[in-house]
Design an enzyme around this catalytic site. Structure first.
Site, PDB file in Angstrom:
ATOM      1  N   HIS A 109     -11.208  10.770  -0.697  1.00  0.00           N
ATOM      2  CA  HIS A 109     -11.511   9.440  -0.140  1.00  0.00           C
ATOM      3  C   HIS A 109     -12.738   8.877  -0.861  1.00  0.00           C
ATOM      4  O   HIS A 109     -13.661   9.626  -1.196  1.00  0.00           O
ATOM      5  CB  HIS A 109     -11.758   9.547   1.365  1.00  0.00           C
ATOM      6  CG  HIS A 109     -11.808   8.204   2.021  1.00  0.00           C
ATOM      7  ND1 HIS A 109     -12.935   7.409   1.974  1.00  0.00           N
ATOM      8  CD2 HIS A 109     -10.861   7.491   2.685  1.00  0.00           C
ATOM      9  CE1 HIS A 109     -12.669   6.265   2.599  1.00  0.00           C
ATOM     10  NE2 HIS A 109     -11.418   6.294   3.037  1.00  0.00           N
ATOM     11  N   GLU A 129      -6.319   3.012  -2.456  1.00  0.00           N
ATOM     12  CA  GLU A 129      -7.308   2.316  -1.637  1.00  0.00           C
ATOM     13  C   GLU A 129      -8.357   1.662  -2.525  1.00  0.00           C
ATOM     14  O   GLU A 129      -9.325   2.329  -2.937  1.00  0.00           O
ATOM     15  CB  GLU A 129      -8.003   3.304  -0.697  1.00  0.00           C
ATOM     16  CG  GLU A 129      -7.074   4.006   0.273  1.00  0.00           C
ATOM     17  CD  GLU A 129      -7.812   4.453   1.523  1.00  0.00           C
ATOM     18  OE1 GLU A 129      -7.403   4.054   2.608  1.00  0.00           O
ATOM     19  OE2 GLU A 129      -8.800   5.179   1.403  1.00  0.00           O
ATOM     20  N   GLY A 177     -12.861  -1.219   4.769  1.00  0.00           N
ATOM     21  CA  GLY A 177     -13.809  -1.566   5.824  1.00  0.00           C
ATOM     22  C   GLY A 177     -14.461  -2.925   5.642  1.00  0.00           C
ATOM     23  O   GLY A 177     -15.448  -3.234   6.304  1.00  0.00           O
TER      24      GLY A 177
END
Ligand code: PGA
Length: 256
Positions: free
Chosen positions: A99, A171, A177
């Site tokens: 991530h 991503e 976010g």
């Protein structure tokens, strides 16, 4: 999505939010909202310490549990680390690796991501391998080259049989976010590019069978359009996975 060749997967990434005692009430709210005939695999990835509670609460609702990180080491003197064997032993079926928050705050590089994916595969856990470019890289027109490199590095030494058990999550860092989602076209373009990279290494059939997810401000409103793209096989969802109604709506949006 292309249901003929690959699975659709909607995975939530809770990051460092909620606590184990909040899982039961969460699942009680989520379960009745989930579509009865499930259009996809549903996963919630929690901090390792919360996995037993998630596994217990998720059974009934058919929600699988996943970790968010794993040690590259098998076992030994690595204080604070959690091994793939420990995740597998408690019943985790998936685990996120690479991530961008791990890369950014914990200095994880592509070969470490590769090592983590490999230890997970060795223990029968599906790695959800995250890749994605920064805003600077996108603006410099380096997106596809950079993401292609990340994918190649992450899959190094993984054979075609193991590849079938891998999930890639695209991503873009600038979309995580931030409320700034990639457009469906932007996301499709990169996911298609990722599949082309996999095709070059493994051939057409294995590439066709890999699920590629999009992540980055996916929500109840934009999910349907993103999931309608031919190379987007699901989502990795942060913020919206913390709200039962929003997460259930994204699962429902995969029924198309
Ligand atoms: P977000 O996070 O949905 O809150 O943008 C996605 C992720 O980091 O996996």
């Amino acid at each position: 999505m292309n249901r003929k060749y690959r699975k659709t997967v909607i995975a939530g990434n809770w990051k460092m939010n909620l606590t184990a005692s909040e899982i039961k009430p969460f699942m009680e709210q989520l379960k009745p909202l989930l579509p009865k005939s499930r259009p996809c695999d549903v996963v919630l990835c929690t901090p390792a310490v919360m996995l037993p509670a998630m596994i217990k609460a998720g059974k009934d609702a058919k929600v699988a549990a996943g970790g968010q990180d794993v040690s590259k080491y098998e076992k030994g003197a690595y204080t604070g680390e959690v091994s793939a064997a420990q995740l597998a032993d408690i019943g985790a079926k998936y685990c996120i690796v690479g991530h961008s928050e791990r890369r950014q705050y914990h200095g994880e590089d592509d070969m470490l991501v590769n090592a983590k994916a490999r230890v997970l595969l060795a223990k029968g856990i599906v790695p959800i391998i995250c890749v994605g470019e920064s805003l600077e890289q996108r603006e410099a027109d380096l997106t596809m080259e950079y993401v292609a490199y990340q994918v190649k590095a992450a899959l190094h030494g993984i054979d075609a049989t193991q590849l079938r058990r891998c999930i890639i999550a695209y991503e873009p860092i600038w979309a995580i976010g931030t409320g700034k989602t990639a457009t469906a076209e932007q996301a499709q373009e990169v996911c298609e590019g990722i599949r082309a990279v996999i095709r070059k290494i493994y051939g057409a059939r294995p590439a066709r069978a890999v699920s590629i997810l999009y992540g980055g401000s996916m929500n109840a409103k934009n999910a349907a359009e993103l999931l309608a793209q031919p190379d987007i096989d699901g989502g990795l969802i942060g913020g919206a996975s913390l709200k039962p109604a929003d997460f259930a709506a994204i699962v429902a949006a995969s029924d198309q």
